[in-house]
Scaffold this active site. Structure first.
Site, PDB file in Angstrom:
ATOM      1  N   GLY A  52      14.467 -18.925   2.356  1.00  0.00           N
ATOM      2  CA  GLY A  52      14.686 -20.242   1.784  1.00  0.00           C
ATOM      3  C   GLY A  52      13.426 -20.960   1.368  1.00  0.00           C
ATOM      4  O   GLY A  52      13.430 -22.181   1.131  1.00  0.00           O
ATOM      5  N   VAL A 101     -14.481  22.434  13.430  1.00  0.00           N
ATOM      6  CA  VAL A 101     -14.014  22.571  14.808  1.00  0.00           C
ATOM      7  C   VAL A 101     -14.359  23.952  15.355  1.00  0.00           C
ATOM      8  O   VAL A 101     -14.197  24.964  14.675  1.00  0.00           O
ATOM      9  CB  VAL A 101     -12.486  22.350  14.869  1.00  0.00           C
ATOM     10  N   SER A 155       3.806 -13.682   1.530  1.00  0.00           N
ATOM     11  CA  SER A 155       2.450 -13.546   2.110  1.00  0.00           C
ATOM     12  C   SER A 155       2.528 -12.993   3.531  1.00  0.00           C
ATOM     13  O   SER A 155       2.297 -13.719   4.497  1.00  0.00           O
ATOM     14  CB  SER A 155       1.712 -14.882   2.075  1.00  0.00           C
TER      15      SER A 155
END
EC number: 2.7.7.4
Length: 635
Positions: A473, A33, A542
């Site tokens: 569930g 920079v 997932s």
């Protein structure tokens, strides 16, 4: 006096004719920079008289606005085109500029120095012949200096100018200059054996050693920067390479013409030459080399042309027309060097789009073999790659592609990786070589195919993929459904997240990268069970859509059924049968889905289950009814 169109056209024609036969040099300025990259390019444009009067007036005005003192000009404003760049005094985007001298034409890329924009710097370096590495004389060699040096050599640049800038701020000290160059040479010994380095002391702001050698550095005996750029030999090795032309477009304007359009990336071609279309390997002979201005007797690297062939062969966009005597290799597995360009880390096992030339395929990137420390150039352990990290890894494609190693042919060996969900470019890759196992491993033909195995069981194979938060569930519903299917005389198997982690995936944790690998393995097992004719129930959180889509793509059409077990987070937490949410809230479990790791709900699942208003048994019956309606029990 008002210029007529004829006079303007004459001036343009004269200008083009003047520069037509000059050689072209592409170079890049890079470094840390505020080392003066934009100022240097502005100075080159100014000294080569490539600034129009109105541009100069605007530049002088803008220089005063940003606080430049006296009569001085802020040359950086010539290439810092974005408003954000001018406000902050930094370069963000890659700026390309053309200029010319009596000896040569130039295209220069001004690239950002901030580590955050390293990906932009790599883009600019990918087509350059020479790199000018800017070094602030007050600061010496920095980490970003080393990173840019490594990336330029990684991308095939072998001519490097070490421009020690701002020498005016250290009193043009020869000792400061020598110390910096000695430091750089010690680092560069590990970069490349054939690297050509030209050190130059300079002051871009004051114009010292830019267009000619200056008295301020009378101890320096080398060339000025412009002298070097005008005279550095840049042989076009592409012309001496074997012929390569990726097909971008099949040109079929009418029934009497069929040609293959693209840009020649290497070599030369003439009518009558024998060629092959890769990856098919079909051969033919060049009939014509067609351009907008007429047929050519010879096509050379860099030209955009249309080839017509003597024979009708199968060739389409993404294929490569090559010399029949020296064709490309073809493979679907490679070792590659990758520069990661995304703020989201590489997830090994995830499928990305890979674009090489005009060809786009799906690629699975494996865990890196190792990363590379840009300070020492030594190998370091790496399980993934973060933003601006460089590593060596292997990848597998869903189809074989023609290629050359990157060190032989940039265009045929360089690729980018694209995130399939966001369409963002996330990585830049360079092919090293094909893996031997790609040619040694083949599909083994079996007499008992999947249709026969399914018929034996009197059912159609299916993969029911249960996804949802922990505690939603999933496993309970899958268990209830398996009982119903068993009662119907169906052959099933359940892959449960917890159970699989006791064996097949016991080596995996719960980071994003491990979750991706977890699903990749399970999806492939589910595919094998589907081939066996089973109805497979997969119960996994997932959390990522990309991996669920990967699993879907592995299965035959219609066999993947996504079951979204839709349970609000607060409801799942209240259930918390395993006590996991409580531990996650207390910080005892890291990377827990829904707490400190994201869950991406399905967008178009085949079945959505509401577990707040329905029991697991009701949910299982709903899924069973769906399977019957879709004829999954009928052969």
């Amino acid at each position: 006096m008002r210029l007529t169109d004829d006079l303007i056209a004459t001036d343009i024609a004269a200008y083009l004719e003047k520069h037509e036969h000059k050689s072209l040099l592409r170079f890049i300025t890079c470094g840390s920079v505020d080392d003066g990259k934009s100022t240097l390019i502005g100075r080159l444009l100014y000294d080569s008289k490539m600034i129009f009067e109105d541009q100069l007036a605007t530049l002088e005005s803008d220089s005063k606005k940003v606080g430049t003192q006296g009569e001085n000009i802020d040359f950086a404003l010539l290439v810092d085109g974005l408003a954000a760049e001018r406000e902050q005094g930094i370069t963000i985007d890659v700026a390309y500029r053309f200029f010319a001298t009596d000896k040569r034409k130039f295209i220069v890329a001004d690239t950002p120095g901030h580590e955050q924009y390293t990906r932009n710097m790599a883009t600019g370096a990918s087509t350059a012949d020479v790199a000018i590495l800017m070094v602030d004389a007050r600061k010496g060699i920095l980490t970003q200096t080393r990173r840019h040096s490594f990336i330029t050599t990684l991308l095939g640049i072998r001519k490097l100018v070490v421009a020690v800038n701002k020498m005016d701020l250290v009193g043009y000290s020869e000792q400061v200059y020598e110390d910096i160059i000695e430091d750089f040479y010690a680092f560069a010994d590990e970069l490349a054996t054939d690297l050509e380095i030209q050190p130059i002391p300079m002051s871009a702001l004051e114009g010292v050693n830019i267009t000619s050698r200056s008295n301020e550095t009378d101890w320096y005996e080398g060339p000025s920067l412009m002298e070097y750029l005008e005279n550095v030999p840049v042989g076009n090795k592409r012309l001496n390479a074997s012929f390569r032309m990726p097909v971008q477009w099949v040109n079929r304007p009418n029934l009497d013409f069929r040609g293959f359009s693209g840009q020649i990336t290497a070599g030369t071609i003439k009518p009558g030459d024998r060629v092959k279309s890769m990856p098919s390997g079909k051969q033919s002979t060049i009939d014509r080399i067609v351009t907008a201005t007429g047929d050519l007797e010879e096509g050379v690297a860099g030209q955009s042309i249309t080839l017509t062939l003597a024979d009708e062969i199968d060739c389409s966009r993404g294929d490569v027309i090559v010399s029949a005597d020296d064709p490309t290799e073809v493979s679907d597995q490679f070792q590659a060097r990758i520069l990661w360009m995304s703020e989201s880390p590489l997830l090994p096992g995830r499928r990305y789009l890979l674009k090489i030339g005009s060809k786009t395929v799906t690629a699975t990137v494996n865990a890196p073999k190792y990363g590379i420390d840009v300070n020492t150039l030594s190998d370091i352990p790496a399980k993934t790659l973060e933003l601006n990290q460089i590593g060596v890894t292997t990848l597998s494609l869903d189809q074989a592609i023609p290629y050359d190693p990157y060190d032989v042919n940039r265009e045929m060996g360089g690729f980018i990786l694209i995130d399939r969900m966001t369409n963002d470019t996330v990585g830049l890759g360079l092919i090293d070589f094909a893996l031997r196992r790609a040619s040694n491993i083949h599909w083994q033909a079996m007499d008992m195919d999947r249709a026969t195995l399914a018929e034996q069981k009197g059912q159609k194979p299916a993969v029911l993929w249960f996804t949802g938060l922990s505690g939603s569930g999933k496993s309970t519903i899958a268990n209830a459904l398996q009982k119903l299917l068993f009662a119907q005389g169906k052959h099933t198997f359940t892959l449960d997240g917890d159970n699989v982690r006791h064996g097949l995936n016991r080596d995996l944790g719960f980071t994003d990268a491990d979750r991706v690998e977890n699903i990749r393995r399970v999806a492939n097992v589910a595919r094998l069970m589907s081939d066996a004719g089973l109805i497979t129930l997969v119960s996994f959180i997932s959390p990522f859509r990309s991996e669920r889509q990967m699993a879907r793509n592995l299965m035959a059409e219609g066999e993947f059924i996504e079951v979204y077990v839709d349970t609000p987070l607060d409801v799942a937490e209240k259930r918390d049968v395993k006590g996991l949410y409580k531990k996650a809230r207390a910080g005892e479990i890291k990377n827990f889905t829904g707490i400190d790791s994201p869950y991406e709900p399905p967008q178009n699942p085949e079945i959505t289950i509401d577990t707040v208003n329905h029991t697991p048994e009701e949910a299982a019956q709903t899924i069973l009814d769906y399977l019957k309606e879709k004829g999954m029990f009928e052969i």
